[in-house]
Enzyme design. Sequence first.
Site, PDB file in Angstrom:
ATOM      1  N   ILE A  30       0.824  -1.198   0.000  1.00 45.69           N
ATOM      2  CA  ILE A  30       0.000   0.000   0.000  1.00 45.69           C
ATOM      3  C   ILE A  30       0.860   1.250   0.000  1.00 45.69           C
ATOM      4  CG2 ILE A  30      -1.703   1.320   1.317  1.00 45.69           C
ATOM      5  CD1 ILE A  30      -2.813  -1.324   2.345  1.00 45.69           C
ATOM      6  N   ASP A  79      13.329   3.249  11.806  1.00 46.39           N
ATOM      7  CA  ASP A  79      12.463   2.246  12.408  1.00 46.39           C
ATOM      8  C   ASP A  79      11.342   2.935  13.164  1.00 46.39           C
ATOM      9  OD1 ASP A  79      11.264   0.162  13.684  1.00 46.39           O
ATOM     10  OD2 ASP A  79      13.045  -0.520  14.765  1.00 46.39           O
ATOM     11  N   SER A 160      -5.635   2.794   8.687  1.00 48.14           N
ATOM     12  CA  SER A 160      -6.212   1.952   9.722  1.00 48.14           C
ATOM     13  C   SER A 160      -6.584   0.601   9.110  1.00 48.14           C
ATOM     14  CB  SER A 160      -7.427   2.656  10.346  1.00 48.14           C
ATOM     15  OG  SER A 160      -7.972   1.884  11.380  1.00 48.14           O
ATOM     16  N   SER A 161      -7.685   0.014   9.560  1.00 50.36           N
ATOM     17  CA  SER A 161      -8.123  -1.290   9.064  1.00 50.36           C
ATOM     18  C   SER A 161      -9.546  -1.545   9.544  1.00 50.36           C
ATOM     19  CB  SER A 161      -7.206  -2.393   9.598  1.00 50.36           C
ATOM     20  OG  SER A 161      -7.762  -3.670   9.378  1.00 50.36           O
ATOM     21  N   TYR A 174      -3.936  -6.450  17.287  1.00 50.85           N
ATOM     22  CA  TYR A 174      -3.895  -5.664  16.050  1.00 50.85           C
ATOM     23  C   TYR A 174      -5.128  -4.785  15.907  1.00 50.85           C
ATOM     24  CZ  TYR A 174      -3.796  -4.497  11.083  1.00 50.85           C
ATOM     25  OH  TYR A 174      -3.815  -3.811   9.889  1.00 50.85           O
ATOM     26  N   LYS A 178      -5.408  -0.447  15.717  1.00 55.20           N
ATOM     27  CA  LYS A 178      -6.058   0.350  14.682  1.00 55.20           C
ATOM     28  C   LYS A 178      -7.205   1.191  15.242  1.00 55.20           C
ATOM     29  CE  LYS A 178      -3.334  -0.766  11.361  1.00 55.20           C
ATOM     30  NZ  LYS A 178      -2.398   0.248  10.829  1.00 55.20           N
TER      31      LYS A 178
END
Length: 290
Positions: A30, A79, A160-161, A174, A178
Amino acid sequence: MVSAQEGEGRKVSRALEGKLALITGASRGIGAAISQNLASKGANLILNYTSESSAQKTKDLSKSLEGEHGVQCLIIQADMGSPEGPVSIITKAKEQYGDAFKLDILINNAGVSRNLSIANCTIEDFNWQYQINVLGPLLLMQACLPYLPHDRSGRIVNISSVSSSEGFPLQSVYGGTKAALEAMTRTWARELSERATVNAVNPGPVKTDMWGGTSEEFQGYLRPFIQKTPGSKIRKDIDDKDLVDDEERAGGRPAYVGEIAGVVGMLCTPDALWTTGQVVCANGGMRMAI
């Protein structure tokens, strides 16, 4: 009426001509697609990557974007999971651009995911995901503050997700990262209202290395969601052959990276001035599927 000669001599202005955009995790997936989209709109880019294994990919991407779109790219390794990493990106950019440094666009794309059951979640895993997915964007945002515009022209997009809201099994940590990123999005939209719009984009499954690396167990959990996602229906005459061949097992297709990048690019244009503090769906309708 414009003559053909006049048309040939006229330079078409691109929506982000001369803007400077920073994309974290820009080397692949992405992030690379977003870099391509913003460069096509005329933006100069700061391309961040983390591991040495991504160095050549980022160099190749930079060369391609500069040659194809006539933009300038600055590559910075840092990082996002370390306390010093996010700050070092801005320090190095400031060294490159000097007193003229101004950051018009920030894309918080870098992120990690590890799917674990409740019983198998560890403090180490929790800290790893939250450091990269939540603390990293916050530290980078802090470092960027002195260099954002003061005329509402800035654009910040957090990747985000749908995992933040769908409650997928194995994603206690996870999904939480998000959701936290989306909460910060709303806060930043208010705090930065005179400087920039701040939005999040929430993809579902996307055809990337991360999707390819998920387990059969997790993909089995996702299958009912994908089957009921309007945009995931396979089109045999259009879709990639590997996705067509995998239709029966997966239940449909994930997004292509360009489909996510297109929404992000739209949010970075002047047309998106009246959109802020939002989670913009780029998941083919999965968010409303179940």
